[in-house]
Enzyme design. Structure first.
Site, PDB file in Angstrom:
ATOM      1  CE1 TYR A   1      -2.349   3.210   2.662  1.00  0.00           C
ATOM      2  CE2 TYR A   1      -3.664   2.571   0.762  1.00  0.00           C
ATOM      3  CZ  TYR A   1      -3.399   3.449   1.810  1.00  0.00           C
ATOM      4  OH  TYR A   1      -4.199   4.555   2.000  1.00  0.00           O
TER       5      TYR A   1
ATOM      6  CG  ASP B   1       5.875   3.494   0.799  1.00  0.00           C
ATOM      7  OD1 ASP B   1       4.675   3.323   0.484  1.00  0.00           O
ATOM      8  OD2 ASP B   1       6.237   4.179   1.782  1.00  0.00           O
TER       9      ASP B   1
ATOM     10  CE  LYS C   1       2.376   4.566   8.237  1.00  0.00           C
ATOM     11  NZ  LYS C   1       0.998   4.483   8.715  1.00  0.00           N
TER      12      LYS C   1
HETATM   13  P1  KE4 Z   1      -0.671   8.184   4.859  1.00  0.00           P
HETATM   14  O1  KE4 Z   1      -1.226   8.925   3.674  1.00  0.00           O
HETATM   15  O2  KE4 Z   1      -1.728   7.338   5.554  1.00  0.00           O
HETATM   16  O3  KE4 Z   1       0.106   9.081   5.834  1.00  0.00           O
HETATM   17  O4  KE4 Z   1       0.459   7.172   4.313  1.00  0.00           O
HETATM   18  C1  KE4 Z   1       0.122   6.254   3.296  1.00  0.00           C
HETATM   19  C2  KE4 Z   1       1.073   5.078   3.380  1.00  0.00           C
HETATM   20  C3  KE4 Z   1       2.078   4.970   2.445  1.00  0.00           C
HETATM   21  N1  KE4 Z   1       2.960   3.941   2.484  1.00  0.00           N
HETATM   22  C4  KE4 Z   1       2.887   2.998   3.463  1.00  0.00           C
HETATM   23  C5  KE4 Z   1       3.886   1.889   3.465  1.00  0.00           C
HETATM   24  C6  KE4 Z   1       1.874   3.069   4.452  1.00  0.00           C
HETATM   25  O5  KE4 Z   1       1.818   2.114   5.407  1.00  0.00           O
HETATM   26  C7  KE4 Z   1       0.950   4.121   4.413  1.00  0.00           C
HETATM   27  C8  KE4 Z   1      -0.179   4.248   5.437  1.00  0.00           C
HETATM   28  N2  KE4 Z   1      -0.348   3.154   6.314  1.00  0.00           N
HETATM   29  C9  KE4 Z   1      -1.687   2.949   6.805  1.00  0.00           C
HETATM   30  C10 KE4 Z   1      -1.678   1.708   7.700  1.00  0.00           C
HETATM   31  N3  KE4 Z   1      -1.173   0.579   7.081  1.00  0.00           N
HETATM   32  C11 KE4 Z   1      -2.212   4.136   7.539  1.00  0.00           C
HETATM   33  C12 KE4 Z   1      -3.443   3.869   8.371  1.00  0.00           C
HETATM   34  C13 KE4 Z   1      -4.685   4.253   7.653  1.00  0.00           C
HETATM   35  O6  KE4 Z   1      -4.770   4.100   6.413  1.00  0.00           O
HETATM   36  O7  KE4 Z   1      -5.613   4.695   8.370  1.00  0.00           O
END
Ligand code: KE4
Length: 432
Positions: free
Chosen positions: A149, A244, A272
């Protein structure tokens, strides 16, 4: 520890009202507990390794707001630094010294990063890095992996077809086929599939983007040689390699998974942890590539709140805390103790399980088979995971509300927290 004391009246009231105001009652889908069932709890406050919900139930937290709380929630030094910065304002929309400080810390820490651009989320970082890959190579196609993701931008919401490789089909309504037509997908850990993609799309692939340790299919580590193989394949084909590290950055090691595995990508995304609990994302890498980013170069990307002093302050203080000696030894030890205990108890109570940890990231699947990719993960007993999650929640342990999420520990987790978690797990797994 019985569950009769577990009252969630206030949570239920607030969540019921929320569902009338916001789609699914949440600001992000995974929080709605759809994949584990049951009622999400509504948080009142967090501190260190703990959560208190609005009914004043306390939980040991293994989500850590999905990664940022690696030093523990509301760390006193982060809070103090934020109070100090608040007095000077919350957003400038102009250069600030704090951006230089955090940029220098990121550049110093992450092997691949010579220059960095701050944004406000991991999604923004991944969107921008994709545009940059295309701008630098002049090529349109990208390769991503099933189960990885990279935020919710159109071109990443790709339903990977079965088989070795496929042209992406949108995985969400509203995503036009044109947006994913250039997104190729392959199973994680499948170098042959990637080789085939390059052969089938000669000189058309801008690059490969992946989670160097997968946290969005549950916890999946790269097979030996997988990351090295991708580094070679991209170089041989004039394509870029992008890690990523939004989730793994400063968590797998201070220099991220790329430091841990000794493989240096061309570009990296972060988020994060570098925001210390405030909205921050970043992308960075080789100077010759980053120099394409406006206004230094022609590739456009912008953001009103990018680099704001509050978020920079929280990130700076968090990284300072992580630089303290013993940090990653503690994270590694405490997380290993947790996952090895969970796996042992699960096996002793008759469950087929597999799982593991790397530094402060862990995961477990209810299956006797190894899990090397998303397809394997999907074959695990998802219903059992839901029951496990609920049982732990009712006894004061807050796990990620999805089998397809990794777990996170922090510097605030103690041996007593782990021992208590294992005692609760024994009770839950015995009756699962
Ligand atoms: P954000 O846009 O949520 O800050 O980041 C996206 C993203 C990009 N790359 C990786 C590897 C990520 O894990 C994420 C976001 N992770 C999710 C949980 N697996 C955030 C939690 C959510 O979607 O509410």
């Amino acid at each position: 520890m019985t569950t009769t004391s577990f009252k969630t009246t206030r949570s239920e009231e607030i969540f019921a009202a929320a569902q009338k105001l916001m789609p699914g009652g949440v600001s992000s889908p995974v929080r709605a507990f759809k994949s584990v069932g049951g009622q999400p709890i509504v948080f009142d406050r967090v501190k260190g390794a703990y959560i208190w919900d609005v009914d004043d139930n306390q939980y040991i937290d293994y989500v850590g707001t999905w990664g940022p709380a690696i030093c523990g929630h509301a760390h006193p030094e982060v809070i103090a630094a934020l109070h100090e910065t608040l007095e000077k304002g919350t957003s400038f929309g102009a250069p600030s010294a704090q951006e230089n400080v955090l940029a220098e810390m990121v550049i110093e820490a992450v092997p691949s990063i010579e220059m960095v651009r701050f944004v406000n989320s991991g999604t923004e970082a991944c969107m921008a890095v994709l545009r940059l890959m295309r701008a630098f190579t002049g090529r349109d196609k990208i390769i991503k992996f099933e189960g990885c993701y990279h935020g919710h931008a159109d071109m990443f919401l790709v339903k990977a077809g079965s088989g070795v490789a496929t042209l992406g089909l949108p995985d969400s309504p509203g995503v036009p086929k044109s947006a994913t037509a250039s997104t190729l997908t392959a199973p994680y850990n499948d170098l042959e599939a990637v080789k085939q993609l390059f052969a089938d799309n000669p000189d058309e692939i801008a690059g490969v983007i992946l989670e160097p340790v997968v946290g969005n299919s549950g916890f999946i580590i790269p097979d030996a040689g997988f990351l090295e193989g991708l580094r070679l394949l991209t170089q041989e084909n004039g394509a870029l390699l992008v890690f990523d590290e939004v989730m793994t950055g400063f968590r797998i090691a201070y220099g991220g998974a790329q430091e841990k595995f000794g493989v240096t990508p061309d570009l990296t995304t972060l988020g994060k942890v570098i925001g210390g609990g405030l909205p921050v994302g970043a992308y960075g890498g080789r100077k010759d590539i980053m120099s394409m980013v406006a206004p230094a170069g022609p590739m456009y990307q912008a953001g009103t709140l990018s680099g704001n002093p509050l978020a920079m302050t929280a990130g700076i203080k968090t990284l300072e805390l992580l630089q303290k000696p013993g940090t990653y030894e503690h994270l590694d030890r405490i997380t290993k103790k947790l996952i090895e205990g969970l796996l042992q108890i699960a096996t002793q109570t008759g469950h087929a399980v597999t799982g593991g940890s790397l530094s402060a990231m862990f995961g477990m699947f209810f299956t006797g088979e190894e899990v090397h990719n998303y397809d394997d993960a999907k074959k695990s007993d998802l219903a059992k995971f839901g029951r496990f999650h609920r049982g732990m929640l009712e006894r004061g342990v807050y796990l990620a509300p999805s089998q397809f999420e990794a777990g996170f520990t922090s510097l605030a987790h103690t041996d007593e927290d782990i021992d208590r978690t294992l005692a609760v797990a024994k009770e839950v797994l015995s009756g699962l």
